[in-house]
Structures are given as structure tokens and as C-alpha cells.
Design a protein around this motif. Structure first.
Motif, mmCIF file in Angstrom:
data_model
loop_
_atom_site.group_PDB
_atom_site.id
_atom_site.type_symbol
_atom_site.label_atom_id
_atom_site.label_comp_id
_atom_site.label_asym_id
_atom_site.label_seq_id
_atom_site.Cartn_x
_atom_site.Cartn_y
_atom_site.Cartn_z
ATOM 1 N N THR A 184 0.822 -1.214 0.000
ATOM 2 C CA THR A 184 0.000 0.000 0.000
ATOM 3 C C THR A 184 0.854 1.262 0.000
ATOM 4 N N ASP A 185 1.892 1.273 0.820
ATOM 5 C CA ASP A 185 2.740 2.466 0.918
ATOM 6 C C ASP A 185 4.122 2.183 0.330
ATOM 7 N N LEU A 186 4.119 1.457 -0.788
ATOM 8 C CA LEU A 186 5.389 1.057 -1.412
ATOM 9 C C LEU A 186 6.279 2.273 -1.663
ATOM 10 N N TYR A 187 5.724 3.317 -2.273
ATOM 11 C CA TYR A 187 6.495 4.543 -2.520
ATOM 12 C C TYR A 187 6.098 5.528 -1.418
ATOM 13 N N SER A 188 6.938 5.602 -0.415
ATOM 14 C CA SER A 188 6.633 6.281 0.845
ATOM 15 C C SER A 188 5.983 7.653 0.662
ATOM 16 N N ALA A 189 4.772 7.787 1.198
ATOM 17 C CA ALA A 189 4.065 9.071 1.141
ATOM 18 C C ALA A 189 4.852 10.127 1.915
#
Ligand code: HPA
Length: 277
Positions: free
Chosen positions: A167-172
Motif C-alpha cells: 500500500t505504501d510502497l512509494y513512501s508518502a
């Protein structure tokens, strides 16, 4: 290593490479790894002078890249007290390597201490308003390679879970930090393809329908492997061309020359980012 996934000894091999990296650089732990894609080489200069630089292939399990524009060098740089490992070039699956080889560098970096993995690449732009020379933060991806670097035996729990959440693979958090530094940065969805052929115009229309803004032949497997091991991932594409059918015909030389032209701007952006990590 060959095959499509992760053989049982892949993490041991990465641990061996991490130990060899510490020995070679004299740096016990690195904090951040920055993987520079096609043509990003000169961007590395802006990160500062390396205390140690050597061919990646000197470490266990690393291969010399075969693609023009991919240098295959590792540099250890002290950036304001943060130890940054810079990988100039990467290996791609389309070179015939198994995915364990493709992600060996990021696994090694994570086992060497890196909690942050910064991935860069050259990509074709297909999202609305994307223009050549524009940097784009990757907000999410479509892995259209049909493969995962995590295929293989269940890893030790200390490495990562069997079924990792993407879900948060590319860090928000990291994307917000990057946008704070550079408010003109836009975000996009990256479609990862096997290559090495560029896409057909019909494939690009399909990717537009699927919600992709960028297309390229790297990054997705490295991002998955790094996130699986608990690292925070920031990824950035440089739009080197409009995707097939949307602009001129495609040529790797043109892709490289756009990357080289934009490298200074990309380098200064990266350097500012790394200082904030
Ligand atoms: N397609 C796939 N990979 C790429 C492209 C592209 O248009 N440009 C740079 N890498």
C-alpha cells in the motif's frame, strides 16, 4: 544466479556482499542508497566527493551492466554526516539476469544498513502534460512484467514477510518531503515493462487506460524487494521521451542525451533531498 525469483541463498549472498562492502569502503553502515539510472551519472557528482569508488562487480553477486549509460560503479559518499551509497547503473532483467540479480544491489544496501532506498530511472511519459526533461515522483506502480523478485522459499521473518503489503510502497512521507523541497514536482504512476523493446503505440494506449503516467524497464522489482525488507522507498523518473506514438520515434541515444542534459538539475534535486532524509 539465474531463474526468475529468489533462490534460497539470495539473502545470504546479499549479506556476504554487505560485509564485503563494509570492508572495501571502511564504512560499517551506510544510511541511504541512491541508484542512478540511465544517464544520471553526472548527477552523482553533486552528491559530493566519494571517499571510495570501485566497480560494483568487485562485490559478491554483482554483475557488470551491459547497457550503454549504465556505469556499474559504487561510491561511498559522506553527505553531511549521512553515509550514502551511490550505485551508478543497475542490471536489468532484459539483460538476461534473474530477478534475484536485478535486486541484489538493493538487498545488499539494505543489509548494509540503508533504511532509505532512492531509485531513479529514465522513463517514457504518457500522462497528461508530461514533458521531456521533467522529473516525476513515482507515487505507485503497475508491475506489468508478470514476475516478482519475491518468488521463492518463504524468507526468514527477520528479512521480511511472505505476503508484504504494498500500500505504501512509494513512501508518502518521502514524497511529501520531496515536494516540500521542490513544489514543482508532480507525481505519477510508473508502468514497469520487461523490454528491451520499447512499447507499441497500442500498448501505450493500453497503459493510459490502465492509469499509467510513466513507462520504463526498471525500478519495480527493486522497489518491491527494498520495501519487503522494511526500507523506505523514494523513486523518481526523468521523462526522457514521450512514449511510443505520442511523439518522435524512440532511440536509446536520444533517451541518454536528454538524461545527460537534465543531469545537473536532477543532481541538485537529489543532493537537496538526500540532505533532508
Ligand atoms: N519506454 C520504456 N522504457 C523507457 C522509455 C520508454 O518510452 N524511455 C526510457 N525508458
Amino acid at each position: 544466479m539465474s531463474g526468475t525469483g529468489t533462490p534460497p541463498d539470495a539473502y545470504e549472498r546479499a549479506a556476504e556482499a554487505a560485509a564485503a562492502l563494509a570492508e572495501r569502503t571502511g564504512v560499517e553502515r551506510h544510511d541511504v542508497v541512491v541508484v542512478l539510472g540511465s544517464g544520471w551519472r553526472t548527477a552523482a557528482e553533486q552528491l559530493g566527493e566519494a571517499s571510495c569508488a570501485f566497480p560494483a562487480a568487485d562485490l559478491p553477486g554483482f554483475h557488470a551492466p551491459t547497457v550503454e549509460g549504465h556505469g556499474g560503479e559504487l561510491r561511498s559518499i559522506d553527505v553531511d554526516g549521512r553515509r550514502v551509497l551511490v550505485a551508478l547503473g543497475r542490471v536489468h532483467a532484459y539483460e538476461g539476469h534473474g530477478l534475484a540479480d536485478v535486486v541484489h544491489g538493493v538487498r545488499t544496501a539494505v543489509l548494509a544498513g540503508c533504511r532509505t532506498v532512492v531509485l531513479t530511472n529514465a522513463a517514457g511519459g504518457l500522462g497528461e502534460g508530461m514533458s521531456i526533461g521533467q522529473p516525476v515522483l513515482i507515487a505507485d506502480h503497475l508491475n506489468l512484467t508478470g514476475r516478482s523478485p519475491l518468488t521463492g522459499p518463504t524468507p526468514d521473518a527477520a528479512i521480511g514477510p511472505r505476503f508484504p503489503d504494498m500500500t505504501d510502497l512509494y513512501s508518502a512521507r518521502l514524497r511529501a518531503m520531496a515536494r516540500e523541497l521542490e513544489p514543482t514536482l508532480v507525481e505519477g504512476v510508473y508502468a514497469g515493462m520487461n523490454g528491451p523493446q520499447y512499447e507499441t503505440p497500442a500498448e501505450i494506449r493500453m497503459l493510459q487506460t490502465l492509469g499509467a503516467d510513466l513507462v520504463g524497464m526498471s525500478t519495480v522489482h527493486e522497489a518491491v524487494a527494498a520495501h519487503h525488507m522494511g526500507a523506505e522507498v523514494l523513486a523518481m523518473s526523468l521523462v526522457t521521451n514521450l512514449a511510443a506514438g505520442l511523439g518522435d520515434s524512440l532511440d536509446h541515444e536520444d533517451v541518454l542525451s536528454v538524461a545527460v542534459t537534465s543531469a545537473d538539475a536532477m543532481g541538485s534535486l537529489l543532493a537537496r533531498l538526500v540532505r533532508r532524509l
